[in-house]
Scaffold this motif. Sequence first.
Motif, short mmCIF file in Angstrom:
data_model
loop_
_atom_site.label_atom_id
_atom_site.label_comp_id
_atom_site.label_asym_id
_atom_site.label_seq_id
_atom_site.Cartn_x
_atom_site.Cartn_y
_atom_site.Cartn_z
N GLU A 251 -23.87 38.84 -117.79
CA GLU A 251 -22.95 39.52 -116.88
C GLU A 251 -22.99 41.04 -117.05
OE1 GLU A 251 -20.18 40.05 -113.96
OE2 GLU A 251 -20.76 38.03 -114.62
N GLY A 252 -23.32 41.73 -115.94
CA GLY A 252 -23.26 43.18 -115.92
C GLY A 252 -24.46 43.90 -116.51
N TYR A 253 -25.44 43.19 -117.02
CA TYR A 253 -26.59 43.83 -117.64
C TYR A 253 -27.76 43.91 -116.66
CZ TYR A 253 -24.03 43.23 -122.00
OH TYR A 253 -23.07 43.29 -122.98
N ARG A 254 -28.52 44.98 -116.80
CA ARG A 254 -29.68 45.22 -115.93
C ARG A 254 -30.96 44.69 -116.59
NH1 ARG A 254 -32.61 49.93 -113.65
NH2 ARG A 254 -32.08 51.25 -115.43
N TYR A 255 -31.74 43.96 -115.80
CA TYR A 255 -33.00 43.40 -116.27
C TYR A 255 -34.14 43.84 -115.36
CZ TYR A 255 -30.34 40.53 -119.47
OH TYR A 255 -29.50 40.13 -120.48
N LEU A 256 -35.22 44.29 -115.96
CA LEU A 256 -36.43 44.59 -115.22
C LEU A 256 -37.17 43.28 -114.96
CD1 LEU A 256 -37.75 47.72 -117.19
CD2 LEU A 256 -36.07 47.59 -115.35
N ALA A 257 -37.74 43.15 -113.76
CA ALA A 257 -38.35 41.90 -113.33
C ALA A 257 -39.86 42.05 -113.18
CB ALA A 257 -37.74 41.44 -112.01
N CYS A 258 -40.60 41.23 -113.90
CA CYS A 258 -42.06 41.25 -113.82
C CYS A 258 -42.54 40.53 -112.57
CB CYS A 258 -42.67 40.60 -115.07
SG CYS A 258 -44.47 40.58 -115.06
N GLY A 259 -43.42 41.16 -111.82
CA GLY A 259 -43.97 40.55 -110.62
C GLY A 259 -45.13 39.63 -110.88
N LEU A 260 -45.62 39.57 -112.12
CA LEU A 260 -46.74 38.70 -112.44
C LEU A 260 -46.29 37.42 -113.13
CD1 LEU A 260 -49.80 38.19 -112.60
CD2 LEU A 260 -49.81 39.47 -114.76
N ILE B 82 -33.19 48.65 -107.31
CA ILE B 82 -32.31 47.92 -108.21
C ILE B 82 -31.37 47.09 -107.34
CG2 ILE B 82 -30.82 49.98 -108.38
CD1 ILE B 82 -30.00 48.98 -111.18
N PHE B 83 -31.21 45.83 -107.69
CA PHE B 83 -30.42 44.89 -106.91
C PHE B 83 -29.20 44.44 -107.73
CE2 PHE B 83 -34.92 44.32 -105.74
CZ PHE B 83 -34.85 44.78 -104.43
N TYR B 84 -28.11 44.16 -107.04
CA TYR B 84 -26.84 43.86 -107.69
C TYR B 84 -26.35 42.48 -107.26
CZ TYR B 84 -26.78 48.78 -108.98
OH TYR B 84 -27.10 50.01 -109.51
N GLN B 85 -26.34 41.55 -108.21
CA GLN B 85 -25.89 40.20 -107.89
C GLN B 85 -24.40 40.14 -107.59
OE1 GLN B 85 -27.32 37.45 -111.02
NE2 GLN B 85 -28.31 36.38 -109.35
N ASP B 86 -23.61 41.07 -108.11
CA ASP B 86 -22.18 41.01 -107.80
C ASP B 86 -21.90 41.38 -106.35
OD1 ASP B 86 -22.89 43.68 -108.25
OD2 ASP B 86 -20.89 44.24 -108.94
N LYS B 87 -22.88 42.03 -105.70
CA LYS B 87 -22.75 42.34 -104.27
C LYS B 87 -23.41 41.26 -103.40
CE LYS B 87 -20.80 46.33 -105.14
NZ LYS B 87 -20.76 46.24 -106.60
N VAL C 28 -32.68 44.07 -111.65
CA VAL C 28 -31.53 43.32 -111.14
C VAL C 28 -30.38 43.42 -112.13
CG1 VAL C 28 -30.69 41.11 -110.28
CG2 VAL C 28 -33.13 41.63 -110.12
N VAL C 29 -29.20 43.76 -111.64
CA VAL C 29 -27.99 43.69 -112.46
C VAL C 29 -27.43 42.29 -112.26
CG1 VAL C 29 -25.70 44.62 -112.90
CG2 VAL C 29 -27.57 46.15 -112.27
N ARG C 30 -27.44 41.49 -113.31
CA ARG C 30 -27.14 40.06 -113.23
C ARG C 30 -25.65 39.77 -113.37
NH1 ARG C 30 -31.03 37.18 -110.78
NH2 ARG C 30 -33.12 37.67 -111.58
N ILE C 31 -25.26 38.60 -112.91
CA ILE C 31 -23.91 38.09 -113.11
C ILE C 31 -24.01 36.76 -113.82
CG2 ILE C 31 -22.92 39.26 -111.10
CD1 ILE C 31 -23.11 36.59 -109.58
N GLY C 32 -22.92 36.38 -114.46
CA GLY C 32 -22.85 35.06 -115.05
C GLY C 32 -23.16 35.01 -116.53
N GLY C 33 -22.25 34.43 -117.30
CA GLY C 33 -22.48 34.16 -118.70
C GLY C 33 -22.81 35.40 -119.51
N ALA C 34 -23.73 35.22 -120.44
CA ALA C 34 -24.08 36.30 -121.36
C ALA C 34 -24.79 37.46 -120.67
CB ALA C 34 -24.95 35.76 -122.49
N ALA D 140 -21.98 52.30 -103.61
CA ALA D 140 -21.28 51.35 -104.46
C ALA D 140 -21.21 49.96 -103.84
CB ALA D 140 -19.87 51.87 -104.76
N SER D 141 -21.21 49.88 -102.53
CA SER D 141 -21.06 48.59 -101.86
C SER D 141 -22.39 47.92 -101.53
CB SER D 141 -20.25 48.76 -100.57
OG SER D 141 -20.95 49.58 -99.65
N SER D 142 -23.49 48.61 -101.73
CA SER D 142 -24.79 48.06 -101.33
C SER D 142 -25.41 47.22 -102.44
CB SER D 142 -25.75 49.20 -100.97
OG SER D 142 -27.03 48.68 -100.67
N PRO D 143 -25.93 46.05 -102.10
CA PRO D 143 -26.63 45.24 -103.11
C PRO D 143 -28.05 45.71 -103.36
CG PRO D 143 -26.64 44.09 -101.02
CD PRO D 143 -25.82 45.33 -100.81
N ILE D 144 -28.55 46.62 -102.51
CA ILE D 144 -29.92 47.11 -102.63
C ILE D 144 -29.87 48.63 -102.71
CG2 ILE D 144 -32.20 47.23 -101.57
CD1 ILE D 144 -31.49 44.71 -100.00
#
Length: 346
Positions: free
Chosen positions: A206-215, A300-305, A198-204, A282-286
Motif C-alpha cells: 500500500e502506497g509504495y512505488r514499484y518500477l515495472a520491468c517490460g521483459l 507513473i500510474f496510481y492504483q488508488d485512482k 506503479v504506486v500500488r494499493i493493498g496489503g504490504a 492529483a486526480s489523474s491515475p496517469i
Amino acid sequence: MQRILEPGQIESLDRTTIPRLRMPQRAEVFSARAARLRQLADGHPLGDYLRLMAALVDAQQRLLDNFQAERPSPESIAQAQQHCMPLVPASGGYDAGRWQPLLAPLLDAVAAQPGVSAAVRSVIDRVRAADPASLEAGAQSLLAGHGKGVDAASAPFLMAALQVLWTGVASTFDAGEVPMLDVPNVCPVCGTLPVASVVRIGGAHEGYRYLACGLCSTEWHMVRVKCTHCEASEHVAYHVVDKAGDAAASGADVTAAADADGGLLKGENGRPMLDEAAKRVASSPIRAESCDDCHSYRKIFYQDKDPFVEPVADDLASLALDVLMGEAGYARANGNPLLWQNAEEA
C-alpha cells in the motif's frame, strides 16, 4: 488513511519493512494485461491496435501456462548474488536456443484471430519467413533496448516470445533469491530498464512505488519523487493531459507531488499545492514524471485512482502524453515492448 511524511523522514524509514519486490504471478501476468488492453481499447483512437496486442498477450498467457523455464545453475545464481548482479541478464545469452520455439505459436494465435488485417498477416508472414540467424540478431537488438535493424512492425512479436521466456524464469525465483543491485533503476532479475512505475494499493504494498520491468514482469521498489533514470530528486515534476487532450500540466505549474511514499501532494518549499493544475495532477491515475536534471521522463500510474492500471498496457494506451512530453522537450527514458520505432526514427 495514508500517513504524512515530512521531507527527510523517508530516508529514515526501515527499508526492511517495505516489500522490495513483486515477483510475476505466472497464472495471471499476461491475462491481466490482455484484459486491461481490451478495456482501454473501447473508444480509443488506437483501439484496433490495442485489441491486436490483447490477442497477442492472451497467446502469451496460454504459452506461459504450459512453459517450463530452465533456471540458471546454482553456481550462476550464487555468483549473481555475491556480486549484486541480475540473476538472468538480458545481455547474458540466456535466450540462446530457448526463445525461438516460442515465436511460432504466438504468430499462429494472432493469425487465427477473426478480422486480422492483410497488413498484419503480411508482418506475420515476414516473421515466419525470416531465417533463425536474422531472428536472433533482431532479438539481441531488442534486448539491448535500441531495436536497430529490426522492423518495427515485427518487433512486438519477437518481444512477446522473449517476454514469455524471461517471465517464465523470473516466476521461478523467490524474492529472497533476488540480489539487491548497486544500480537501483534496472531490473534485479534481468537488468532491463523499467517501462513505467506503479504506486500500488493493498496489503504490504500500500502506497509504495514499484518500477515495472517490460521483459520479465518483475517489479522492484523505488521511493517516489525521485527520477527513475538519473536518480535526482530536486527537479522532479509531474505532467498530465488535460481534458481537451491538447495540453499538459507541466513543471512550470506543478512541482513535486507526494514528497515520500505515502506522503501528501506538496509544492515548492513544502507548501501544499491547491491550484487547478495541482488538482488535475492529483486526480489523474496517469502522470509523466519528468526530471529537469536529465531531461527525461517515465510514466507513473496510481492504483488508488484506478485499481486496474497495468504498466505495459496503460503506457501503450497513453501515447498522447508521450507526444506532449516530447513537445515540452523531454525524452522518453525507454520504450514499450508492444510498440517500437525504427531506430532511425526514435
